[in-house]
Design a protein around this motif. Sequence first.
Motif, mmCIF file in Angstrom:
data_model
loop_
_atom_site.group_PDB
_atom_site.id
_atom_site.type_symbol
_atom_site.label_atom_id
_atom_site.label_comp_id
_atom_site.label_asym_id
_atom_site.label_seq_id
_atom_site.Cartn_x
_atom_site.Cartn_y
_atom_site.Cartn_z
ATOM 1 N N SER A 269 0.806 -1.221 0.000
ATOM 2 C CA SER A 269 0.000 0.000 0.000
ATOM 3 C C SER A 269 0.840 1.273 0.000
ATOM 4 N N MET A 270 2.106 1.158 0.310
ATOM 5 C CA MET A 270 2.950 2.354 0.411
ATOM 6 C C MET A 270 3.140 3.003 -0.965
ATOM 7 N N ASP A 271 2.945 4.302 -1.010
ATOM 8 C CA ASP A 271 3.127 5.059 -2.247
ATOM 9 C C ASP A 271 4.482 5.747 -2.269
ATOM 10 N N LYS A 272 4.797 6.329 -3.406
ATOM 11 C CA LYS A 272 6.067 7.026 -3.575
ATOM 12 C C LYS A 272 6.146 8.201 -2.598
ATOM 13 N N GLY A 273 7.307 8.333 -1.951
ATOM 14 C CA GLY A 273 7.494 9.414 -0.998
ATOM 15 C C GLY A 273 7.083 9.067 0.418
ATOM 16 N N PHE A 274 6.608 7.817 0.624
ATOM 17 C CA PHE A 274 6.197 7.406 1.963
ATOM 18 C C PHE A 274 7.418 7.355 2.880
ATOM 19 N N GLU A 275 7.223 7.814 4.110
ATOM 20 C CA GLU A 275 8.328 7.863 5.064
ATOM 21 C C GLU A 275 8.820 6.451 5.394
ATOM 22 N N ASN A 276 10.118 6.254 5.347
ATOM 23 C CA ASN A 276 10.764 4.978 5.693
ATOM 24 C C ASN A 276 10.334 3.829 4.785
ATOM 25 N N ILE A 277 9.940 4.133 3.544
ATOM 26 C CA ILE A 277 9.480 3.070 2.637
ATOM 27 C C ILE A 277 10.577 2.028 2.400
ATOM 28 N N GLU A 278 11.819 2.478 2.301
ATOM 29 C CA GLU A 278 12.914 1.546 2.032
ATOM 30 C C GLU A 278 13.173 0.632 3.225
ATOM 31 N N GLN A 279 13.199 1.186 4.416
ATOM 32 C CA GLN A 279 13.481 0.402 5.609
ATOM 33 C C GLN A 279 12.379 -0.624 5.877
ATOM 34 N N VAL A 280 11.127 -0.187 5.721
ATOM 35 C CA VAL A 280 9.995 -1.108 5.927
ATOM 36 C C VAL A 280 10.027 -2.220 4.888
ATOM 37 N N GLY A 281 10.366 -1.860 3.636
ATOM 38 C CA GLY A 281 10.455 -2.857 2.570
ATOM 39 C C GLY A 281 11.533 -3.895 2.840
ATOM 40 N N LYS A 282 12.666 -3.455 3.346
ATOM 41 C CA LYS A 282 13.760 -4.386 3.661
ATOM 42 C C LYS A 282 13.363 -5.326 4.792
ATOM 43 N N SER A 283 12.717 -4.786 5.808
ATOM 44 C CA SER A 283 12.289 -5.621 6.940
ATOM 45 C C SER A 283 11.264 -6.653 6.504
ATOM 46 N N CYS A 284 10.331 -6.237 5.643
ATOM 47 C CA CYS A 284 9.299 -7.164 5.148
ATOM 48 C C CYS A 284 9.920 -8.245 4.277
ATOM 49 N N ARG A 285 10.873 -7.847 3.475
ATOM 50 C CA ARG A 285 11.523 -8.823 2.588
ATOM 51 C C ARG A 285 12.246 -9.890 3.402
ATOM 52 N N LYS A 286 12.948 -9.485 4.444
ATOM 53 C CA LYS A 286 13.640 -10.449 5.307
ATOM 54 C C LYS A 286 12.642 -11.366 6.007
ATOM 55 N N GLU A 287 11.532 -10.796 6.469
ATOM 56 C CA GLU A 287 10.521 -11.598 7.147
ATOM 57 C C GLU A 287 9.917 -12.630 6.194
ATOM 58 N N MET A 288 9.651 -12.248 4.961
ATOM 59 C CA MET A 288 9.106 -13.191 3.977
ATOM 60 C C MET A 288 10.077 -14.339 3.729
ATOM 61 N N THR A 289 11.372 -14.013 3.625
ATOM 62 C CA THR A 289 12.393 -15.050 3.401
ATOM 63 C C THR A 289 12.465 -16.006 4.581
#
Length: 207
Positions: free
Chosen positions: A123-143
């Motif tokens: 749901s995160m759109d462009k310019g969302f605060e901490n989008i990169e950090q949240v994405g990295k954490s989610c990616r690790k959790e999925m793995t």
Amino acid sequence: FKRIKYPYIHSYKLNLQKTQGINPTTDFAEKMKAMNPIVFLSLVSACLSFHLSMNQKLSRKNFIGAASAGAAGLILNPISSFAEEAAVIEKKPLGPIPTDFGMTKDYYTDAAKVVSHMRYCTSMDKGFENIEQVGKSCRKEMTDFVSYYRRFPNIAGKLSYSNLYTSINVLSGHYTSYGPKFPVPEKRRKRLFQEYNDIEKAIKRQR
């Protein structure tokens, strides 16, 4: 008309021949040749429908019921489809950034949490605060989720797991191609929201 033996048609033809000297069969054939093909096909279709209804002895009650059901289908199906589509593409409002990433080793708890985090990231759109950090954490959790639970055959065969595994591949593929700081494209987002809905239903049913 030769195959449909209705006495009143035969009497009408004889009456035309006696009073006006007209041969209805020949006259009818000539008119058919000169008729517009679309009009001709419509006439043939109407005749066939009438003949079939006569042969099947369709009652007035059955006819009205069938017509009402057809009309209801035409009216309700587009509305139903529209409602389903709206539910698929609707994004849930984002709350606080999740901080509970990680496994608890309880399958349904972890599956529900992973889906929730994936929905947040999708749901995160462009310019969302901490989008990169949240994405990295989610990616690790999925793995971590896939690495841990795929070892258990009784879990790997569940509907919720197989659907979640597919969604994880889609979101992970996005991160691999574009990185965690780029939002999920709208077309892929719609597909993922639909899959998340199906996964959450399966989790609630313990499937």
